[in-house]
Design an enzyme around this catalytic site. Sequence first.
Site, PDB file in Angstrom:
ATOM      1  N   HIS A 159       0.820  -1.224   0.000  1.00 17.19           N
ATOM      2  CA  HIS A 159       0.000   0.000   0.000  1.00 17.19           C
ATOM      3  C   HIS A 159       0.852   1.272   0.000  1.00 17.19           C
ATOM      4  O   HIS A 159       0.309   2.369  -0.158  1.00 17.19           O
ATOM      5  CB  HIS A 159      -0.946   0.016   1.205  1.00 17.19           C
ATOM      6  N   ASP A 195      -2.525 -10.428  -2.764  1.00 17.68           N
ATOM      7  CA  ASP A 195      -3.142  -9.980  -1.512  1.00 17.68           C
ATOM      8  C   ASP A 195      -4.609  -9.617  -1.785  1.00 17.68           C
ATOM      9  O   ASP A 195      -4.956  -9.171  -2.882  1.00 17.68           O
ATOM     10  CB  ASP A 195      -2.372  -8.758  -0.988  1.00 17.68           C
ATOM     11  N   HIS A 197      -6.266  -7.151  -0.774  1.00 22.91           N
ATOM     12  CA  HIS A 197      -6.432  -5.720  -1.032  1.00 22.91           C
ATOM     13  C   HIS A 197      -5.622  -5.284  -2.253  1.00 22.91           C
ATOM     14  O   HIS A 197      -4.514  -5.766  -2.478  1.00 22.91           O
ATOM     15  CB  HIS A 197      -5.967  -4.908   0.181  1.00 22.91           C
ATOM     16  N   ASP A 284      -4.669 -12.885   2.912  1.00 22.20           N
ATOM     17  CA  ASP A 284      -5.933 -12.411   3.487  1.00 22.20           C
ATOM     18  C   ASP A 284      -7.132 -12.710   2.586  1.00 22.20           C
ATOM     19  O   ASP A 284      -8.257 -12.278   2.881  1.00 22.20           O
ATOM     20  CB  ASP A 284      -5.860 -10.915   3.867  1.00 22.20           C
TER      21      ASP A 284
HETATM   22  C1  SP5 Z   1      -1.175  -5.209   3.788  1.00 13.94           C
HETATM   23  C2  SP5 Z   1      -2.643  -5.246   4.024  1.00 13.94           C
HETATM   24  O1  SP5 Z   1      -3.256  -6.289   3.877  1.00 13.94           O
HETATM   25  N1  SP5 Z   1      -3.224  -4.117   4.444  1.00 13.94           N
HETATM   26  C3  SP5 Z   1      -4.622  -4.075   4.691  1.00 13.94           C
HETATM   27  C4  SP5 Z   1      -5.035  -2.794   5.321  1.00 13.94           C
HETATM   28  C5  SP5 Z   1      -6.498  -2.768   5.628  1.00 13.94           C
HETATM   29  N2  SP5 Z   1      -6.740  -1.806   6.637  1.00 13.94           N
HETATM   30  C6  SP5 Z   1      -8.039  -1.251   6.774  1.00 13.94           C
HETATM   31  C7  SP5 Z   1      -9.008  -2.271   7.090  1.00 13.94           C
HETATM   32  C8  SP5 Z   1     -10.378  -1.777   7.366  1.00 13.94           C
HETATM   33  C9  SP5 Z   1     -10.922  -2.887   8.195  1.00 13.94           C
HETATM   34  N3  SP5 Z   1     -12.307  -2.982   8.293  1.00 13.94           N
HETATM   35  C10 SP5 Z   1     -12.551  -3.896   9.393  1.00 13.94           C
HETATM   36  C11 SP5 Z   1     -13.705  -4.784   9.141  1.00 13.94           C
HETATM   37  C12 SP5 Z   1     -13.809  -5.729  10.318  1.00 13.94           C
HETATM   38  N4  SP5 Z   1     -14.900  -6.611  10.131  1.00 13.94           N
HETATM   39 ZN    ZN Z   2      -4.273  -7.148   2.381  1.00 11.83          ZN
END
Ligand code: SP5
Ligand code: ZN
Length: 341
Positions: A159, A195, A197, A284
Site C-alpha cells: 500500500h 493480496d 487488497h 488475506d
Molecule cells: C497489507 C494489508 O493487507 N493491508 C490491509 C489494510 C487494511 N486496513 C483497513 C481495514 C479496514 C478494516 N475494516 C474492518 C472490518 C472488520 N470486520
Molecule cells: Zn491485504
Amino acid sequence: MLTIYSDDHRLHHAQGEMVGGEFQPCFEMPARADHVLARVKAQQLGAIREPEDFGLTPIARIHSADYLDFLQKAWAGWAAQGNTADFLPGVFPARHLRAKRPDDLYGQYGFHSFDCFAPITAGTWQAVYTSAQVALTAQREVAAGARSAFALCRPPGHHASADVMGGYCYLNNVAIAAQAFLDQGAKRVAILDVDYHHGNGTQSIFYERADVFVANIHGSPSFEYPHFLGYADETGAGAGEGYNLNLPLAAGSAWDVWGAALDTACKRIAAYDADVVLVSLGVDTYQNDPISSFKLDSPDYLRMGQRIAALGKPTLFVMEGGYAVAEIGINAVNVLEGFQG
Ligand code: SP5
Ligand code: ZN
C-alpha cells in the site's frame, strides 16, 4: 526454498487501530510473522537466513528523500513533544486542499499518509528498514540464480507509494526488490499481487513504466479497502500504458472465480516475457480472514503456487497481508510448497 527473516519486525507493534468506531488491537501484529516462520520450520521448506544490509540506496530508488527523512525522524520528534503513545495522522491533503508539505511534524504525517492505518512507534523505522533489507537479501538470492526465495517481510509494503504510507505499509518491499532486479541488469520484471487488497502503492510506483508489469487480483474498490484505486480501467499511463492489469473481484469470491483471475494474470505475465516474477504474497484471501470477504481454503494456496510455478520464471515471494493469525503460516507456506511441487 531459502527464507530470509529477521526478528526486527517485533520492533513494530502498535497499540491499536480504529475498527467499528473503537480503538482495537492491530490486525497487523508480530504474531503473524511468528506463525509463518514456525510453519517454514515445521515443513522444512529450506534454510532460514538473516538479511544483509544494503543500506538506504536501493530504498531511495523507490521512495522520495523527504518521505524517508520523515519516517526516520518522526518518532524522535513526536517523543520530544512529550508523547509516549503511538503517533498517528489525522489531516490529509484531500481534494480542495493544497498538497504543500508543511514544516510541522503532524502536518508532514498527513502529507505522507492516505489513512490512519500506518502508526509510527519507537521501533517502526528499524522494523520497516529491516523488512526492506529482507526483501533485498532474498532478491540477491534469485538474482544469483536460485529458482525462488521467500522474503518473510513484516511490516508489509504494497500500500506504500513513493511518498505516501497507509494500510500497515511504510516501505514498498516488493517495489524496492523489483527495482533492484532492474538495476542489476534485468530488462522486464513482473509483479503479481495476490493480496486481498489492491496494491495501490505498487501500481502507483510503476504506473507510467513499461519495465515493470503489475497485475493485481483483489476485492473491488467499489466495496473494499483501499477504496480509491484498483478498478479494471486502470491500465497504465504514458510509456506504461498496457503494463498494469487490475482484476477486481466481487465480495465472497471463492477459488472458482479467483483461480480464473489468476490464470488471466499469469497468461498476461507469460506474454510479457518477464525475466523474473515477484509475488506480493498476501493470504488475506482466506475464508476465515477477519477483515476480508474472499473464500479461499487452505488447499487453494497449493494450487496458487502450482499455477505460479507453471510460468517457469525465477520467482521472489514477498510477504504482504493475512490476518487469520493461526492459519497464516499454513496458507503462506502452502503457496511456496505448491510452487516447489
Ligand atoms: C497489507 C494489508 O493487507 N493491508 C490491509 C489494510 C487494511 N486496513 C483497513 C481495514 C479496514 C478494516 N475494516 C474492518 C472490518 C472488520 N470486520
Ligand atoms: Zn491485504
